[in-house]
Design a protein around this motif. Sequence first.
Motif, PDB file in Angstrom:
ATOM      1  N   GLU A 132      -5.048  -3.459   4.922  1.00  0.00           N
ATOM      2  CA  GLU A 132      -4.538  -4.942   5.503  1.00  0.00           C
ATOM      3  C   GLU A 132      -5.796  -5.590   5.989  1.00  0.00           C
ATOM      4  O   GLU A 132      -5.912  -6.629   6.410  1.00  0.00           O
ATOM      5  N   SER A 137       4.936   1.746  -1.082  1.00  0.00           N
ATOM      6  CA  SER A 137       4.459   0.404  -1.004  1.00  0.00           C
ATOM      7  C   SER A 137       2.948   0.297  -0.524  1.00  0.00           C
ATOM      8  O   SER A 137       2.145  -0.531  -0.884  1.00  0.00           O
ATOM      9  N   ASP A 178       1.341   0.270  -3.827  1.00  0.00           N
ATOM     10  CA  ASP A 178       1.403  -1.015  -4.577  1.00  0.00           C
ATOM     11  C   ASP A 178       0.454  -1.956  -3.883  1.00  0.00           C
ATOM     12  O   ASP A 178      -0.294  -2.720  -4.612  1.00  0.00           O
ATOM     13  N   LEU A 179       0.110  -1.858  -2.403  1.00  0.00           N
ATOM     14  CA  LEU A 179      -0.772  -2.528  -1.784  1.00  0.00           C
ATOM     15  C   LEU A 179      -2.186  -2.131  -2.447  1.00  0.00           C
ATOM     16  O   LEU A 179      -2.982  -3.382  -2.515  1.00  0.00           O
ATOM     17  N   LEU A 219      -2.823  -1.520  -5.416  1.00  0.00           N
ATOM     18  CA  LEU A 219      -2.935  -2.204  -6.666  1.00  0.00           C
ATOM     19  C   LEU A 219      -3.157  -3.836  -6.317  1.00  0.00           C
ATOM     20  O   LEU A 219      -3.752  -4.383  -7.306  1.00  0.00           O
ATOM     21  N   GLU A 220      -2.480  -4.125  -5.629  1.00  0.00           N
ATOM     22  CA  GLU A 220      -2.468  -5.708  -5.229  1.00  0.00           C
ATOM     23  C   GLU A 220      -3.900  -6.076  -4.782  1.00  0.00           C
ATOM     24  O   GLU A 220      -4.344  -7.315  -5.069  1.00  0.00           O
ATOM     25  N   ARG A 221      -4.497  -5.238  -3.923  1.00  0.00           N
ATOM     26  CA  ARG A 221      -5.811  -5.808  -3.452  1.00  0.00           C
ATOM     27  C   ARG A 221      -6.895  -5.200  -4.226  1.00  0.00           C
ATOM     28  O   ARG A 221      -8.003  -5.385  -4.085  1.00  0.00           O
TER      29      ARG A 221
END
Length: 416
Positions: free
Chosen positions: A262, A281, A284-285, A287-289
């Motif tokens: 983050e 989650s 998922d974070l 993967l997203e970043r």
Amino acid sequence: MPHESEALASTEAHGPASYDLVISRAHVFDGSQALAGLYDIAINGSEIASVSTGPLQGSQRVDAAEGWVMPGLIDTHIHLYNVRAVSDLNAMRAFEENELPGQLQLFLNHGVTTIKSVGDPTDGILTTRSKIAEGTLPGPRLIATGSGITGRDGHPAATIFSGSPWARDRWTGEVDSVQQIRDLVHHLADRKVDAIKLLSEGACAHSGEPKYFWQNPAFPGSVELERLPLDLLRAGIETGHDRGLRVTVHTTQQAAAREAIEAGADGLEHGVTVEPLTDHSLIDLMLERGVTYTPTLWIDDAHPDARGNLKKVAEAGVHIALGSDTFNGRGLFGANTLEEAELMVAAGMTPTQVLAAGTSGASRQCVRPDLGTVAPGKRADLLVLDADPTADISSLRDLSMVILNGRPAVDKPARR
């Protein structure tokens, strides 16, 4: 199942053009997949010039005899200098003269053509990087962060180097304010480091939370620690990015991993090791970043959850980079990298996934798109193997030749 890459394969006739070096009759793992059929790989200077299904001519020729060619391995997490022996300037010079050349050769002997130092004395490691680049010191390509940055009395300052103030001041950068961490990142960037490493020291608590004691079987005793404060973590990552540098963060707990991502971290060194990864989650974070996860099972396999956590992130499609956390005093440089690859397979990754993590995935982590792929225009760092590593990861040990920058660096002709 092997696939033919249209970008690489060519069946067109080749004229009398002669290359500096041709490796003939080879199966190819190109950094992502195994290609169908046999290939000739041509090298000019330090680059791959052609990958062809038709025969190529070269001033030098290596017959792979239907063995395998793949990119040289990249170990993205190593510590090169001897933390036990180097306690003053004379000891450091003695290490550089007597031990360092042999350690560098060991990496090459095991097929590791690029290493990334993520915590060594800044002056020493950058001088070593220059000598390797200049050709005055034989060894694998060296990428370096310089000293790791940690909080005041953080890891490894108050742990590994607690008894050696001289080494502590050179291996680590201790900070206790936003301005200090910004200044230190700028200093390292001015020294032309390749990346920045911050140490959150995962399993540690923040002030006011339950105590955490750092323990490592390779070192005696235990040390109470706290995590790098969040405002410092953010400032370090932001400053690194401002200077165009990739920033990775040492973590071991889910909470610290989330905090680092983050805050903008590009990668996790170790990831989540001391507890099961139950926060989906968080995956998922990652993967997203586009975060890279470096599992370092060679050092962290003693934690019962480390393998399972790696399997979860790999199955989800998180970017994985091979990194062993090799350091002096345990195992053998280079051999530890191969053991890391085998442990990653034991954790549930396929051999092809692990090979990608040690080549193209590692090149992504190091921001070196010229490395880690068998393709025209890429750096000619190549391994010639006697057996298929996509079928059995231990075939990395069946090494016949190492080519570094287009030239044979290790040759075991008796194996061919």
